[in-house]
Design a protein around this motif. Structure first.
Motif, PDB file in Angstrom:
ATOM      1  N   PHE A   1       0.830  -1.205   0.000  1.00 42.02           N
ATOM      2  CA  PHE A   1       0.000   0.000   0.000  1.00 42.02           C
ATOM      3  C   PHE A   1       0.868   1.261   0.000  1.00 42.02           C
ATOM      4  O   PHE A   1       0.528   2.269  -0.618  1.00 42.02           O
ATOM      5  N   HIS A   2       1.993   1.210   0.699  1.00 41.56           N
ATOM      6  CA  HIS A   2       2.890   2.363   0.779  1.00 41.56           C
ATOM      7  C   HIS A   2       3.694   2.546  -0.522  1.00 41.56           C
ATOM      8  O   HIS A   2       3.876   3.678  -0.983  1.00 41.56           O
TER       9      HIS A   2
ATOM     10  N   PRO B   1       0.856   3.387  -4.043  1.00 42.41           N
ATOM     11  CA  PRO B   1      -0.410   4.055  -3.678  1.00 42.41           C
ATOM     12  C   PRO B   1      -1.295   4.330  -4.876  1.00 42.41           C
ATOM     13  O   PRO B   1      -2.526   4.304  -4.751  1.00 42.41           O
TER      14      PRO B   1
ATOM     15  N   THR C   1      -4.351   4.140  -2.398  1.00 42.71           N
ATOM     16  CA  THR C   1      -4.130   4.349  -0.965  1.00 42.71           C
ATOM     17  C   THR C   1      -3.332   5.636  -0.740  1.00 42.71           C
ATOM     18  O   THR C   1      -2.335   5.641  -0.008  1.00 42.71           O
ATOM     19  N   GLY C   2      -3.772   6.711  -1.368  1.00 39.08           N
ATOM     20  CA  GLY C   2      -3.076   7.976  -1.202  1.00 39.08           C
ATOM     21  C   GLY C   2      -3.120   8.491   0.223  1.00 39.08           C
ATOM     22  O   GLY C   2      -2.196   9.155   0.690  1.00 39.08           O
TER      23      GLY C   2
ATOM     24  N   ASP D   1      -2.759   8.188   4.191  1.00 42.57           N
ATOM     25  CA  ASP D   1      -2.011   7.341   5.116  1.00 42.57           C
ATOM     26  C   ASP D   1      -2.928   6.513   6.012  1.00 42.57           C
ATOM     27  O   ASP D   1      -2.493   5.524   6.608  1.00 42.57           O
TER      28      ASP D   1
ATOM     29  N   TRP E   1      -5.094   4.479   5.190  1.00 37.57           N
ATOM     30  CA  TRP E   1      -5.231   3.109   4.675  1.00 37.57           C
ATOM     31  C   TRP E   1      -4.123   2.195   5.195  1.00 37.57           C
ATOM     32  O   TRP E   1      -4.285   0.974   5.217  1.00 37.57           O
TER      33      TRP E   1
ATOM     34  N   ARG F   1      -8.122  -3.629  -2.414  1.00 39.49           N
ATOM     35  CA  ARG F   1      -8.050  -2.856  -1.177  1.00 39.49           C
ATOM     36  C   ARG F   1      -9.353  -2.968  -0.390  1.00 39.49           C
ATOM     37  O   ARG F   1      -9.339  -3.204   0.822  1.00 39.49           O
TER      38      ARG F   1
END
Length: 240
Positions: A129-130, A133, A138-139, A141, A143, A210
């Motif tokens: 996810f990091h 993104p 998942t822009g 944080d 998430w 997601r």
């Protein structure tokens, strides 16, 4: 060297009770593990070696989640590795029973690998996810908290279940096993590891993965609360 057919016939009479097991584990993973255990027996493998095969497959799939950009092809590869690792995880215990019983060290190794696998899997989803993104959407944080929460629920459930089994009342040897409940077996599907592995087939879907992953995380948290209440109630009735 025993034949696979002979080993399969012996394994049919050496299965663990189906009580408290989801339909996936009962009708998919355990039968697959039975064939793998029979083949491993014919090859002369030990339960610990089978556990290490399970670990190698599982951690290969786990690492791929963190290292590679999401795609449909990656999802298929990750699911195949995780599902095969889960089947071998069932095979090591069946192989131990086929060989006349396991060892304390073997059971310890199996549980350590299982706990490490759960912890690493959700950690690698967080890393994915990091790192990607844009692909996962998942822009925010926020998430990144989802895999952490999912990991918390999974690890506490795993540890709580093991501790309950250790501290709780054990049936007398030779006593008949309780009949499995089909309703319970269906209800447990959302927290069955084998069913959860299917989520990774959606890696190519980005945001779809997601949201489905997050949905399983919510289910894990809800079941954790239910399990904790059930286990505390059962252990409260155990005489000390």
């Amino acid at each position: 060297m025993a034949s696979v057919g002979t080993a399969l016939r012996e394994l049919r009479g050496a299965q663990k009770p189906a009580k408290g097991v989801s339909l996936y584990s009962r009708y998919v993973n355990r039968p697959a593990g039975r064939y793998l255990a029979a083949g491993s027996y014919a090859l002369g493998l030990t339960p610990n070696q089978v556990t290490l095969v399970s670990a190698a497959l599982s951690f290969a799939g786990v690492a791929a989640v963190a290292l590679a950009a999401p795609s449909w092809g990656l999802g298929i590869a990750v699911w195949a590795a995780l599902a095969a690792g889960f089947a071998f995880d069932s095979a090591d215990g069946q192989l131990a029973r086929l060989r006349g019983g396991g060892s304390a060290a073997g059971e310890w190794l199996d549980h350590v690998v299982d706990c490490a696998k759960l912890t690493a899997l959700h950690s690698c989803v967080l890393i994915a996810f990091h790192r990607f993104p844009g692909e996962y959407g998942t822009g925010s944080d926020g998430w990144l908290l989802v895999p952490l929460g999912f990991q918390f629920a999974s690890v506490v459930t795993f540890f709580g279940g093991l501790l309950t089994e250790k501290l709780g009342h054990r049936p007398a040897p030779g006593s008949p096993a309780a009949a499995p409940s089909t309703v319970r077996a269906v209800a447990l599907l959302p927290v069955d590891y084998g069913v959860f592995c299917l989520v990774f087939l959606l890696l190519g879907g980005g945001e779809l993965f997601r949201w489905v992953y997050a949905g399983f995380g919510v289910a894990a948290a809800v079941f954790l609360l239910a399990f904790l209440a059930k286990w505390f109630r059962e252990l409260s009735a155990v005489p000390r």
